[in-house]
Design an enzyme around this catalytic site. Structure first.
Site, PDB file in Angstrom:
ATOM      1  N   ASN A   9     -48.450  23.353 -28.467  1.00  0.00           N
ATOM      2  CA  ASN A   9     -47.833  23.981 -29.625  1.00  0.00           C
ATOM      3  C   ASN A   9     -47.741  22.911 -30.714  1.00  0.00           C
ATOM      4  O   ASN A   9     -46.833  22.084 -30.699  1.00  0.00           O
ATOM      5  CB  ASN A   9     -46.435  24.502 -29.249  1.00  0.00           C
ATOM      6  CG  ASN A   9     -45.714  25.112 -30.433  1.00  0.00           C
ATOM      7  OD1 ASN A   9     -46.302  25.298 -31.499  1.00  0.00           O
ATOM      8  ND2 ASN A   9     -44.441  25.436 -30.259  1.00  0.00           N
ATOM      9  N   TRP A  10     -48.715  22.945 -31.597  1.00  0.00           N
ATOM     10  CA  TRP A  10     -48.770  21.898 -32.632  1.00  0.00           C
ATOM     11  C   TRP A  10     -47.691  22.095 -33.686  1.00  0.00           C
ATOM     12  O   TRP A  10     -47.471  21.228 -34.516  1.00  0.00           O
ATOM     13  CB  TRP A  10     -50.147  21.887 -33.312  1.00  0.00           C
ATOM     14  CG  TRP A  10     -51.256  21.341 -32.455  1.00  0.00           C
ATOM     15  CD1 TRP A  10     -51.180  20.938 -31.139  1.00  0.00           C
ATOM     16  CD2 TRP A  10     -52.612  21.116 -32.860  1.00  0.00           C
ATOM     17  NE1 TRP A  10     -52.399  20.495 -30.713  1.00  0.00           N
ATOM     18  CE2 TRP A  10     -53.305  20.591 -31.742  1.00  0.00           C
ATOM     19  CE3 TRP A  10     -53.316  21.324 -34.046  1.00  0.00           C
ATOM     20  CZ2 TRP A  10     -54.666  20.259 -31.791  1.00  0.00           C
ATOM     21  CZ3 TRP A  10     -54.669  21.002 -34.088  1.00  0.00           C
ATOM     22  CH2 TRP A  10     -55.332  20.471 -32.980  1.00  0.00           C
ATOM     23  N   LYS A  11     -47.057  23.239 -33.716  1.00  0.00           N
ATOM     24  CA  LYS A  11     -46.050  23.557 -34.740  1.00  0.00           C
ATOM     25  C   LYS A  11     -46.662  23.329 -36.142  1.00  0.00           C
ATOM     26  O   LYS A  11     -47.855  23.535 -36.310  1.00  0.00           O
ATOM     27  CB  LYS A  11     -44.771  22.762 -34.502  1.00  0.00           C
ATOM     28  CG  LYS A  11     -44.260  22.944 -33.057  1.00  0.00           C
ATOM     29  CD  LYS A  11     -42.882  22.457 -32.816  1.00  0.00           C
ATOM     30  CE  LYS A  11     -42.504  22.691 -31.351  1.00  0.00           C
ATOM     31  NZ  LYS A  11     -41.140  22.323 -31.051  1.00  0.00           N
ATOM     32  N   HIS A 101     -40.405  32.065 -29.984  1.00  0.00           N
ATOM     33  CA  HIS A 101     -40.040  30.649 -29.880  1.00  0.00           C
ATOM     34  C   HIS A 101     -38.634  30.464 -30.471  1.00  0.00           C
ATOM     35  O   HIS A 101     -38.276  31.111 -31.449  1.00  0.00           O
ATOM     36  CB  HIS A 101     -41.061  29.793 -30.631  1.00  0.00           C
ATOM     37  CG  HIS A 101     -40.886  28.335 -30.358  1.00  0.00           C
ATOM     38  ND1 HIS A 101     -39.898  27.584 -30.958  1.00  0.00           N
ATOM     39  CD2 HIS A 101     -41.543  27.490 -29.513  1.00  0.00           C
ATOM     40  CE1 HIS A 101     -39.968  26.333 -30.493  1.00  0.00           C
ATOM     41  NE2 HIS A 101     -40.957  26.255 -29.613  1.00  0.00           N
ATOM     42  N   GLU A 103     -37.451  28.306 -32.336  1.00  0.00           N
ATOM     43  CA  GLU A 103     -37.428  27.943 -33.762  1.00  0.00           C
ATOM     44  C   GLU A 103     -37.587  29.188 -34.643  1.00  0.00           C
ATOM     45  O   GLU A 103     -37.028  29.269 -35.727  1.00  0.00           O
ATOM     46  CB  GLU A 103     -38.512  26.888 -34.047  1.00  0.00           C
ATOM     47  CG  GLU A 103     -38.101  25.538 -33.458  1.00  0.00           C
ATOM     48  CD  GLU A 103     -39.247  24.623 -33.079  1.00  0.00           C
ATOM     49  OE1 GLU A 103     -40.390  24.857 -33.496  1.00  0.00           O
ATOM     50  OE2 GLU A 103     -38.979  23.651 -32.336  1.00  0.00           O
ATOM     51  N   GLU A 173     -38.004  27.674 -22.113  1.00  0.00           N
ATOM     52  CA  GLU A 173     -37.778  26.512 -22.971  1.00  0.00           C
ATOM     53  C   GLU A 173     -36.292  26.412 -23.301  1.00  0.00           C
ATOM     54  O   GLU A 173     -35.826  27.055 -24.261  1.00  0.00           O
ATOM     55  CB  GLU A 173     -38.555  26.657 -24.278  1.00  0.00           C
ATOM     56  CG  GLU A 173     -40.050  26.656 -24.123  1.00  0.00           C
ATOM     57  CD  GLU A 173     -40.734  26.128 -25.377  1.00  0.00           C
ATOM     58  OE1 GLU A 173     -41.503  25.184 -25.258  1.00  0.00           O
ATOM     59  OE2 GLU A 173     -40.477  26.651 -26.471  1.00  0.00           O
ATOM     60  N   GLY A 179     -37.801  18.978 -28.285  1.00  0.00           N
ATOM     61  CA  GLY A 179     -37.831  17.863 -29.238  1.00  0.00           C
ATOM     62  C   GLY A 179     -36.679  16.889 -29.076  1.00  0.00           C
ATOM     63  O   GLY A 179     -36.362  16.141 -30.000  1.00  0.00           O
ATOM     64  N   SER A 219     -39.580  18.827 -24.319  1.00  0.00           N
ATOM     65  CA  SER A 219     -39.714  17.380 -24.063  1.00  0.00           C
ATOM     66  C   SER A 219     -40.531  17.070 -22.815  1.00  0.00           C
ATOM     67  O   SER A 219     -40.239  16.122 -22.091  1.00  0.00           O
ATOM     68  CB  SER A 219     -38.338  16.713 -23.993  1.00  0.00           C
ATOM     69  OG  SER A 219     -37.681  16.843 -25.233  1.00  0.00           O
ATOM     70  N   GLY A 241     -44.439  18.045 -29.090  1.00  0.00           N
ATOM     71  CA  GLY A 241     -44.742  16.695 -29.581  1.00  0.00           C
ATOM     72  C   GLY A 241     -45.860  16.001 -28.812  1.00  0.00           C
ATOM     73  O   GLY A 241     -46.742  15.383 -29.415  1.00  0.00           O
TER      74      GLY A 241
HETATM   75  P1  PGA Z   1     -41.435  19.670 -27.427  1.00  0.00           P
HETATM   76  O1  PGA Z   1     -41.568  21.165 -27.958  1.00  0.00           O
HETATM   77  O2  PGA Z   1     -42.448  19.468 -26.346  1.00  0.00           O
HETATM   78  O3  PGA Z   1     -41.718  18.808 -28.647  1.00  0.00           O
HETATM   79  O4  PGA Z   1     -40.042  19.504 -26.928  1.00  0.00           O
HETATM   80  C1  PGA Z   1     -41.858  22.225 -27.076  1.00  0.00           C
HETATM   81  C2  PGA Z   1     -41.860  23.527 -27.834  1.00  0.00           C
HETATM   82  O5  PGA Z   1     -41.026  23.716 -28.723  1.00  0.00           O
HETATM   83  O6  PGA Z   1     -42.698  24.409 -27.560  1.00  0.00           O
END
Ligand code: PGA
Length: 260
Positions: A9-11, A101, A103, A173, A179, A219, A241
């Site tokens: 997931n490059w966001k 997600h 976010e 998640e 993150g 993470s 990340g």
């Molecule tokens: P992260 O993000 O690996 O940077 O914690 C995971 C995600 O939000 O899909």
């Protein structure tokens, strides 16, 4: 049996040129290692899909590598300025879409009804759904983590029938782990994944529930992937990340390829 699946997931990261380099480097490592048994999905910014699809077609061979989007519109088409439809996402080369997600839930206030509309759009366009669930730290501290995840599944995923649910990947998640450099412990991850599996069994029966991939995100790095993914109900990872560095992402995929 279920294959492991690792999803990047490059966001909202990388301009196209950086994204192309990262993608091609990741593909090169995968090809060299001939990791055929693990599925890999790159959920990239919308603006990259079409271009990356081109290089995927050139270098694909027998690798199970796919492109995904990080979201799509809840509407089919029309006057929705700024939105990207599931049909457009599919047209640009994606076969997966991340839905729900945390976010999106947090910054765009996406709740169950809108998520259902998005999933309907995905299915109308033959896209697979990566459906994210997970509790906040407050919910976990209050002992409500299972209740929260159960509700997120029952209100959205479990309204779909026996055939449709098989186009889902469930991503657990925990919001506090995203993150934060503090992943769930392997035991905590397995406890939730086993709970999700039980809910799937109760709703769809053993045979279907055993086919559905439940992946961990939050993470996840090459340092902790082995212990988390070795858990019996963890079928891979959703990687934020750590997917932005080709070697690091590849190391996680290698780990997923080694664990059952
Ligand atoms: P992260 O993000 O690996 O940077 O914690 C995971 C995600 O939000 O899909």
């Amino acid at each position: 049996m279920r294959k492991n699946i690792v999803i990047a997931n490059w966001k909202m990261n990388t301009l196209l040129e950086e994204g192309m380099i990262l993608f091609e480097e990741s593909l090169r490592l995968l090809k060299e290692a001939k990791l055929m048994d693990t599925e890999v999905v790159f959920c990239v910014p919308y603006t990259h899909l079409f271009a990356l699809g081109g290089s995927l077609n050139e270098t694909h061979d027998d690798l199970e590598v796919y492109l995904g989007a990080q979201d799509c519109s809840a509407n089919t088409h029309g006057a929705f300025t700024g939105e990207v439809s599931a049909a457009q996402v599919a047209d640009a080369g994606a076969s997966f879409v991340i839905i729900g997600h945390s976010e999106r839930r947090k910054y765009h206030n996406e709740q169950s009804p809108i998520l259902i509309n998005k999933i309907d759009e995905c299915f109308a366009n033959l896209l697979n759904v990566i459906y994210c669930v997970g509790e906040t730290s407050e919910q976990r501290q209050a002992g409500k983590h299972k209740e929260t995840v159960k509700k997120q599944l029952e209100e959205v995923a479990f309204i779909y029938n026996d055939n449709e649910i098989q186009n889902f990947i469930i991503a657990y998640e925990p919001v506090w782990a995203i993150g934060s450099q503090t992943p769930a412990t392997p035991d905590d991850a397995e406890e939730m994944h086993a709970f999700i599996r039980t809910l799937l069994i109760n709703r769809y029966g053993n045979e279907i529930a055993e086919r559905i991939q439940i992946i961990y995100g939050g993470s996840c790095t090459s340092n902790n992937a082995a212990t988390i993914m070795a858990m019996p109900n963890v079928d891979g990872g959703l990687i934020g990340g750590a997917s932005l560095l080709a070697e690091e992402f590849f190391a996680i995929i290698q780990t997923a390829a080694l664990v059952p």
